[in-house]
Design an enzyme around this catalytic site. Sequence first.
Site, PDB file in Angstrom:
ATOM      1  N   GLU A 172       6.428  -5.641   1.569  1.00  0.00           N
ATOM      2  CA  GLU A 172       5.864  -6.340   2.669  1.00  0.00           C
ATOM      3  C   GLU A 172       6.047  -7.892   2.779  1.00  0.00           C
ATOM      4  O   GLU A 172       4.842  -8.449   2.938  1.00  0.00           O
ATOM      5  CB  GLU A 172       4.597  -5.641   3.209  1.00  0.00           C
ATOM      6  CG  GLU A 172       4.566  -4.288   3.736  1.00  0.00           C
ATOM      7  CD  GLU A 172       3.016  -3.935   4.192  1.00  0.00           C
ATOM      8  OE1 GLU A 172       2.047  -4.800   3.805  1.00  0.00           O
ATOM      9  OE2 GLU A 172       3.051  -2.988   4.881  1.00  0.00           O
ATOM     10  N   GLU A 329       5.783   3.647   4.910  1.00  0.00           N
ATOM     11  CA  GLU A 329       4.162   3.898   4.800  1.00  0.00           C
ATOM     12  C   GLU A 329       3.525   4.040   5.911  1.00  0.00           C
ATOM     13  O   GLU A 329       3.894   3.407   7.077  1.00  0.00           O
ATOM     14  CB  GLU A 329       3.441   2.587   4.208  1.00  0.00           C
ATOM     15  CG  GLU A 329       3.860   2.056   2.956  1.00  0.00           C
ATOM     16  CD  GLU A 329       3.043   0.868   2.683  1.00  0.00           C
ATOM     17  OE1 GLU A 329       1.900   0.308   3.174  1.00  0.00           O
ATOM     18  OE2 GLU A 329       3.680   0.032   1.599  1.00  0.00           O
TER      19      GLU A 329
END
Length: 702
Positions: A172, A329
């Site tokens: 991320e 995710e």
Amino acid sequence: MNAVPRDVMPVSGTAGAPSPGDRFWRRLGGVAFGGDYNPEQWPAETRAEDLRLMADARVNLVTVGVFAWARVEPTRGAYDFSFFDQVLDDLHAHGITADLATMTASPPPWLVHEHPEILPVTSDGTVLGPGGRQHFCPSSPVYRERAALLVERLATHYRGHPALGLWHVGNEYGCHIGACYCEVSADDFRRWLRERYAGDIEALNDAWSTDFWSQRYASFDHIRPPRVAPTYPNPAQRLDYMRFSNEALRGCLELEAGILRRITPEVPITTNFLMGLKAVDVFDWAPKVDVVSVDSYPDPHDERPHLLPGLLYDTMRGAGGGAPWILMEQAPSAVNWRARNAIKQPGRMRLWSWQAVAHGADAILYFQWRQSRGGAEKFHSGMVPHAGTDSRVYREIAALGRELARVPDLPGTRVRNQVAILLDWNNWWALELDSHPSDGVRHEERLLDHYAPLFELGVGVDVVPPSADLTGYALVVVPNLYLLSDENARNLSAYVSGGGALVVSFFSGIVDEHDRVHLGGYPAPLREVLGVRVEEFCPAAERETFPVRGCGALADVEGVADLWREDLRLTGAEPELVFESPDWAGRPAVTRHRFGEGVSRYLSTRLDEATMRAVLGRALTEAGVTPVVEGLPSGVQASVRTGAGRRFLILLNHTGDKHDIAVGGEWADALAPSEAVAGIVTLPPWGVAVLRGTESVDQASN
Ligand code: GAL
Ligand code: ZN
């Protein structure tokens, strides 16, 4: 009118040897299922149980080692991969593919101790400490060097390991640190500016409008990052800093990707984008990876928590050129990082997972496999919760894993849409700068103003950048595209003159790539194609609303607008909706204009959702676009995936009511193969149906 269904890009690599991405998807042999696996947090007995449970839940893909740098390099250069050797061997023995992380997302304590200068600095000069994660300056040569050395070692060590299916670079990027304002970053910014403006300081002065407020630069050496200032910092400088920061972060990805591609060219690369993240331009990054993946954390407390993920999933699919993507995710139930963390009520996790599949995902993963015992995320749900397997969450997880295994032939099919929404990170950055006519034109909210009615109208959309080839779309919707280059404006005009249908919302086409206004009346580069001219913006007060009424084909429409009005002159367009407020009675709110072979519409205000539905519904009808399934109740979504002679219809009930849905054509229940579907599908509250087409279909048809 161009109403030919868009056939998205052919599967890459079909012509020659399969690409690393294709090989990855083939290897999985069905919809992949799994999650972030952090075995370093657990003793050996637990890890043995993990493997048994993964088989039980049909897990076949796990992300390993995201935060393991301190484990594999406990002190400078003392690499030790033995722990992960065992983990990868075990995964392989259980038929599970590893999405192996490059482990560079959280620098180890020794590195910060030796080089505190790698720590990131905020725009007000605060040095952020270690002890969390992502505590590195993206421009730091020290961070980059140590990360590169680790990646080199990792790739060399795991080259040829049979469990290794995918490289997961970083984690991320930009999630916590979207931009760093330290001196190293300042230097890197100056280097970046010299390149961007070809060493010509006058070009920069011109682009940044520096004659305003005495900001004229004599040398690149005098430039700093746009740190906190007494008042509004230069907007063009800020915009360039966002571009620079996006590229600095991307540089970290590219550095690692370059090493990986040199050592393990056959292994595909991904990095997990984060839903709704402003710092990272996904359209700019996606070409650097082999497989697009995204993390999605909708708030179950939201009224329609499926809308924003839907929009972002369509963006990810758009960024990957229509190719399958990974939901890398999502939470099995609650997260830990909101003020109040709602659980996913029974059935929602299943529903929202299938939603990702309906938008083109071929892999459904979670953060994380086993809920942590300690650390900051111990109250973040896991696929195996603290309560163990005798729990609702685990039962729903295992049931979904088994369910996904029933449609091994779903991968290879794709989502194909006739409508596009334009999204541009450069616009996002510029749109949300300060000192604008109204602070209410927020990117995500305004996108949803356009996405929600299309969703309710039952129409699927692709989200693409304004530079995309639009010719295959029957309708293109342009929400508040404030920053628009002349080149992209020409793309839109050519699309309409060639027969396309365009809908443009207010505060579009206002500035160029340097945040300088296109002069001569707004929206200058779109005036011709829209047949309108705006002299002045008239933003509304906080709760001010304006009644509006339709004309012509929309004569029975009555609604309410808010947020924005403009002093709009018609230069060819005709009103389709007008204001009714006493001070503005009869003035155009929505206009329609024939341009070349096509039609354009302009929305000079923000309409309530029902009115927006009426306006967009009219545009869709004119463009010949029909819903995936006719007459769906509000909150029920239908999506078709086709390809390789197969056809699936996915129905999702985002409501708490039962609905009977009439589906045309011949379908069989793909999740319960003996059940033939006789025209009507009953969706329980929050229910899902996955139907397999039984008629033969032509490869690219919808
Ligand atoms: C993501 C992150 C994961 C985990 C998760 C919790 O942003 O990649 O490591 O922290 O959030 O929701
Ligand atoms: Zn920095």
